[in-house]
Design a protein around this motif. Structure first.
Motif, PDB file in Angstrom:
ATOM      1  N   THR A 111      10.808   4.444  -1.688  1.00 14.94           N
ATOM      2  CA  THR A 111       9.824   3.737  -2.780  1.00 14.94           C
ATOM      3  C   THR A 111       9.369   2.607  -1.882  1.00 14.94           C
ATOM      4  OG1 THR A 111      10.853   4.484  -4.822  1.00 14.94           O
ATOM      5  CG2 THR A 111       9.616   2.595  -5.075  1.00 14.94           C
ATOM      6  N   TYR A 112       8.014   2.537  -1.890  1.00 22.20           N
ATOM      7  CA  TYR A 112       7.389   1.459  -1.112  1.00 22.20           C
ATOM      8  C   TYR A 112       6.654   0.423  -1.856  1.00 22.20           C
ATOM      9  CZ  TYR A 112       8.264   4.750   2.755  1.00 22.20           C
ATOM     10  OH  TYR A 112       8.783   5.481   3.828  1.00 22.20           O
ATOM     11  N   ALA A 113       6.618  -0.947  -1.315  1.00 21.00           N
ATOM     12  CA  ALA A 113       5.818  -1.812  -2.165  1.00 21.00           C
ATOM     13  C   ALA A 113       4.292  -1.562  -1.663  1.00 21.00           C
ATOM     14  CB  ALA A 113       6.126  -3.426  -1.637  1.00 21.00           C
ATOM     15  N   LEU A 114       3.451  -1.685  -2.653  1.00 18.61           N
ATOM     16  CA  LEU A 114       2.046  -1.640  -2.405  1.00 18.61           C
ATOM     17  C   LEU A 114       1.574  -2.268  -1.049  1.00 18.61           C
ATOM     18  CD1 LEU A 114      -0.677  -0.123  -3.024  1.00 18.61           C
ATOM     19  CD2 LEU A 114      -1.219  -1.812  -4.561  1.00 18.61           C
ATOM     20  N   GLU A 115       1.804  -3.403  -1.180  1.00 15.22           N
ATOM     21  CA  GLU A 115       1.544  -4.230   0.170  1.00 15.22           C
ATOM     22  C   GLU A 115       2.144  -3.634   1.354  1.00 15.22           C
ATOM     23  OE1 GLU A 115       2.884  -5.279  -2.852  1.00 15.22           O
ATOM     24  OE2 GLU A 115       4.406  -7.035  -2.147  1.00 15.22           O
ATOM     25  N   ASP A 116       3.258  -2.977   1.588  1.00 16.54           N
ATOM     26  CA  ASP A 116       3.564  -2.379   2.621  1.00 16.54           C
ATOM     27  C   ASP A 116       2.599  -1.135   3.035  1.00 16.54           C
ATOM     28  OD1 ASP A 116       5.683  -4.272   2.927  1.00 16.54           O
ATOM     29  OD2 ASP A 116       7.010  -3.243   1.894  1.00 16.54           O
ATOM     30  N   ILE A 117       2.641  -0.384   1.992  1.00 12.06           N
ATOM     31  CA  ILE A 117       1.768   0.838   2.228  1.00 12.06           C
ATOM     32  C   ILE A 117       0.272   0.549   2.741  1.00 12.06           C
ATOM     33  CG2 ILE A 117       0.209   2.661   1.019  1.00 12.06           C
ATOM     34  CD1 ILE A 117       2.863   2.761  -0.907  1.00 12.06           C
ATOM     35  N   LEU A 118      -0.394  -0.567   2.366  1.00 13.30           N
ATOM     36  CA  LEU A 118      -1.671  -1.097   2.674  1.00 13.30           C
ATOM     37  C   LEU A 118      -1.749  -1.975   4.044  1.00 13.30           C
ATOM     38  CD1 LEU A 118      -3.182  -2.004  -0.949  1.00 13.30           C
ATOM     39  CD2 LEU A 118      -3.402   0.261   0.326  1.00 13.30           C
ATOM     40  N   LYS A 119      -0.574  -2.596   4.338  1.00  8.93           N
ATOM     41  CA  LYS A 119      -0.453  -3.246   5.342  1.00  8.93           C
ATOM     42  C   LYS A 119      -1.031  -2.573   6.877  1.00  8.93           C
ATOM     43  CE  LYS A 119       3.581  -5.545   5.815  1.00  8.93           C
ATOM     44  NZ  LYS A 119       4.838  -5.504   6.048  1.00  8.93           N
ATOM     45  N   GLY A 120      -2.057  -3.472   7.392  1.00 11.88           N
ATOM     46  CA  GLY A 120      -2.699  -2.799   8.798  1.00 11.88           C
ATOM     47  C   GLY A 120      -3.749  -2.007   8.408  1.00 11.88           C
ATOM     48  N   GLN A 121      -4.274  -1.461   7.176  1.00 14.92           N
ATOM     49  CA  GLN A 121      -5.094  -0.655   6.989  1.00 14.92           C
ATOM     50  C   GLN A 121      -6.443  -1.310   6.894  1.00 14.92           C
ATOM     51  OE1 GLN A 121      -4.579   2.534   7.151  1.00 14.92           O
ATOM     52  NE2 GLN A 121      -2.477   3.011   6.273  1.00 14.92           N
ATOM     53  N   ASP A 122      -7.576  -0.664   7.578  1.00 10.01           N
ATOM     54  CA  ASP A 122      -8.836  -1.197   7.374  1.00 10.01           C
ATOM     55  C   ASP A 122      -9.502  -0.764   5.999  1.00 10.01           C
ATOM     56  OD1 ASP A 122      -8.950  -2.408  10.058  1.00 10.01           O
ATOM     57  OD2 ASP A 122      -9.668  -0.566  10.867  1.00 10.01           O
ATOM     58  N   VAL A 123     -10.006  -1.866   5.516  1.00 12.29           N
ATOM     59  CA  VAL A 123     -10.612  -1.585   4.175  1.00 12.29           C
ATOM     60  C   VAL A 123     -12.208  -1.401   4.290  1.00 12.29           C
ATOM     61  CG1 VAL A 123     -11.208  -2.704   1.740  1.00 12.29           C
ATOM     62  CG2 VAL A 123      -8.700  -2.868   2.706  1.00 12.29           C
ATOM     63  N   GLU A 124     -12.597  -0.324   3.761  1.00 13.08           N
ATOM     64  CA  GLU A 124     -14.244  -0.028   3.944  1.00 13.08           C
ATOM     65  C   GLU A 124     -14.843  -0.199   2.449  1.00 13.08           C
ATOM     66  OE1 GLU A 124     -13.566   3.495   7.151  1.00 13.08           O
ATOM     67  OE2 GLU A 124     -14.108   4.095   5.251  1.00 13.08           O
ATOM     68  N   GLU A 125     -16.029  -0.108   2.724  1.00 13.43           N
ATOM     69  CA  GLU A 125     -17.014  -0.159   1.723  1.00 13.43           C
ATOM     70  C   GLU A 125     -17.621   1.394   1.576  1.00 13.43           C
ATOM     71  OE1 GLU A 125     -20.321  -2.772  -0.170  1.00 13.43           O
ATOM     72  OE2 GLU A 125     -21.221  -1.361   0.975  1.00 13.43           O
ATOM     73  N   ARG A 126     -17.588   2.254   0.636  1.00 12.56           N
ATOM     74  CA  ARG A 126     -18.132   3.522   0.614  1.00 12.56           C
ATOM     75  C   ARG A 126     -18.824   3.647  -0.648  1.00 12.56           C
ATOM     76  NH1 ARG A 126     -14.575   8.214   3.235  1.00 12.56           N
ATOM     77  NH2 ARG A 126     -13.430   6.990   4.846  1.00 12.56           N
ATOM     78  N   ILE A 127     -20.111   3.890  -0.690  1.00  8.03           N
ATOM     79  CA  ILE A 127     -20.775   3.983  -2.004  1.00  8.03           C
ATOM     80  C   ILE A 127     -20.936   5.647  -2.528  1.00  8.03           C
ATOM     81  CG2 ILE A 127     -23.041   3.733  -3.071  1.00  8.03           C
ATOM     82  CD1 ILE A 127     -23.379   1.258  -1.408  1.00  8.03           C
ATOM     83  N   GLU A 149      -5.332   8.220   6.008  1.00  4.81           N
ATOM     84  CA  GLU A 149      -4.626   6.956   6.830  1.00  4.81           C
ATOM     85  C   GLU A 149      -3.206   6.649   6.282  1.00  4.81           C
ATOM     86  OE1 GLU A 149      -5.690   5.744   9.734  1.00  4.81           O
ATOM     87  OE2 GLU A 149      -7.065   7.584   9.634  1.00  4.81           O
ATOM     88  N   ILE A 150      -3.199   6.740   4.746  1.00  4.24           N
ATOM     89  CA  ILE A 150      -2.145   6.445   4.037  1.00  4.24           C
ATOM     90  C   ILE A 150      -1.218   7.403   3.911  1.00  4.24           C
ATOM     91  CG2 ILE A 150      -1.319   5.898   1.782  1.00  4.24           C
ATOM     92  CD1 ILE A 150      -3.846   4.239   1.064  1.00  4.24           C
ATOM     93  N   LEU A 151      -1.563   8.752   3.902  1.00  2.97           N
ATOM     94  CA  LEU A 151      -0.578   9.889   3.754  1.00  2.97           C
ATOM     95  C   LEU A 151       0.096  10.009   5.107  1.00  2.97           C
ATOM     96  CD1 LEU A 151      -2.340  12.393   1.678  1.00  2.97           C
ATOM     97  CD2 LEU A 151      -0.727  10.468   0.655  1.00  2.97           C
ATOM     98  N   LYS A 152      -0.639   9.852   6.311  1.00  2.00           N
ATOM     99  CA  LYS A 152       0.039  10.173   7.571  1.00  2.00           C
ATOM    100  C   LYS A 152       1.146   9.165   7.716  1.00  2.00           C
ATOM    101  CE  LYS A 152      -3.300   8.843  10.643  1.00  2.00           C
ATOM    102  NZ  LYS A 152      -4.563   9.031  11.320  1.00  2.00           N
ATOM    103  N   LYS A 153       1.257   8.127   7.156  1.00  2.00           N
ATOM    104  CA  LYS A 153       2.286   7.055   7.300  1.00  2.00           C
ATOM    105  C   LYS A 153       3.537   7.748   6.916  1.00  2.00           C
ATOM    106  CE  LYS A 153       0.810   2.485   6.839  1.00  2.00           C
ATOM    107  NZ  LYS A 153       0.888   1.278   5.814  1.00  2.00           N
TER     108      LYS A 153
END
Ligand code: MTE
Length: 311
Positions: A111-127, A149-153
């Motif tokens: 069980t992972y905190a959301l911050e830890d899952i998102l750490k180091g990830q690039d946030v993109e904008e996609r329309i 990128e998330i699942l790979k972790k």
């Protein structure tokens, strides 16, 4: 000085900003680069949490739906079945702290905190275009991360053929869950290659700001070539599985909603045509495109499959 801390569900600048103006602002920022833009524009114009998101070419020629429409015409049955219910009631949902349970066929369950899952990830904008199975559609400027990128972790094993997702079950905050409209919690699933496809996204923002609760805070799936019901909101569980997972709408109405749910104008819903759609904000209906217009990217995932029986 009074500093107003805006709640995620409260509307802001873009509500009153015309769509065209927003597109222009995006282009200006893209042209300057984020650092240049920050220097050239007043801070108030760049107040969104994800204004530094990496701009991508996805949907660069689309006219995004207004933030007002995106955040007030919703399907989120945990908060009621009317389109306006999620906006009315979703502020009751506590989204911080938030963790996600990872289980099944992977090397790193837990069980992972959301911050830890998102750490180091690039946030993109996609329309992306969003086509609901009910034959309405929108164009949404998402901020988020490519799901792969998330699942790979979590290092899925070779046995992981599918991935399933569950929404939070918390009837105290989500009053719709006190009624048996769906066998709660809402669950959805993808084949592993669909989940790892570069188009598939985990969204955490809209229009450069934190995703409003009614749109699936704090993290939701976005699978633009499938009907909107695949894009599950407010995710708290991800499980890698060998077998095709259960999905809420398939359980409720199996004859109407299959596992794949690829947008397909040639296969009608048993109760209505899927040939056309009404873009929210438009008056006339426009023809629906195969795979919601993403066929060149995703059609090969379904080579050899009869798309009439795998609906
Ligand atoms: N996720 C959950 N947990 N509950 C829902 O009722 N509705 C789905 C999908 N994800 C739904 C959900 C449907 S039918 C659609 S069309 C989209 O969310 C709508 O997303 P939007 O409200 O952000 O436009």
């Amino acid at each position: 000085m009074l500093i107003k801390v805006r709640k995620p569900w409260e509307l802001r600048e873009q509500d009153v900003t015309s769509q065209q103006l927003y597109v222009n602002r995006r282009q200006v920022i893209a042209g300057l680069g984020i650092a240049g833009a920050a220097a050239a524009l007043p801070v108030s114009a760049l107040a969104g949490a994800f204004d530094g998101a990496i701009k991508t070419d996805w949907g660069k020629d689309e006219l995004p739906t207004s933030l007002k429409d995106i955040t007030s015409y919703n399907n989120f049955y945990e908060f009621g079945t009317d389109k306006g219910d999620p906006k009315k009631y979703a502020h009751k949902l506590t989204t911080d702290p938030w963790s996600i349970k990872i289980s099944g066929e992977c090397a790193k369950p837990g069980t992972y905190a959301l911050e830890d899952i998102l750490k180091g990830q690039d946030v993109e904008e996609r329309i992306y275009r969003l086509r609901c199975v009910e034959a309405w559609s929108m164009v949404v400027p998402w901020n988020g991360i490519q799901l792969s990128e998330i699942l790979k972790k979590f290092e899925p094993t070779s046995k992981a053929k599918y991935v399933s997702f569950k929404t939070l079950y918390r009837p105290k905050e989500m009053w719709g869950q006190r009624r048996n409209f769906i066998d709660w919690p809402y669950e959805e699933g993808l084949r592993m290659d669909e989940a790892m496809h570069p188009l598939t996204m985990a969204a955490i923002g809209i229009y450069g700001d934190t995703i409003p609760n009614q749109n699936g805070a704090p993290i939701r799936l976005v699978v633009p070539w499938k009907y909107g019901f695949k894009s599950i909101k407010s995710i708290v569980e991800i499980e890698f599985t060998e077998k095709e997972p259960r999905t809420s709408w398939n359980i409720r109405l199996p004859r109407e909603y299959g596992f794949y749910a690829n947008v397909n104008p040639t296969v009608d819903h048993p109760r209505w045509s899927q040939a056309k759609e009404r873009r929210i904000g438009d008056f006339f209906r426009t023809p629906t495109k195969m795979f919601n217009g993403y066929a060149s990217e995703v059609a090969s995932l379904y080579d050899g499959m009869d798309l009439r029986s795998f609906y």
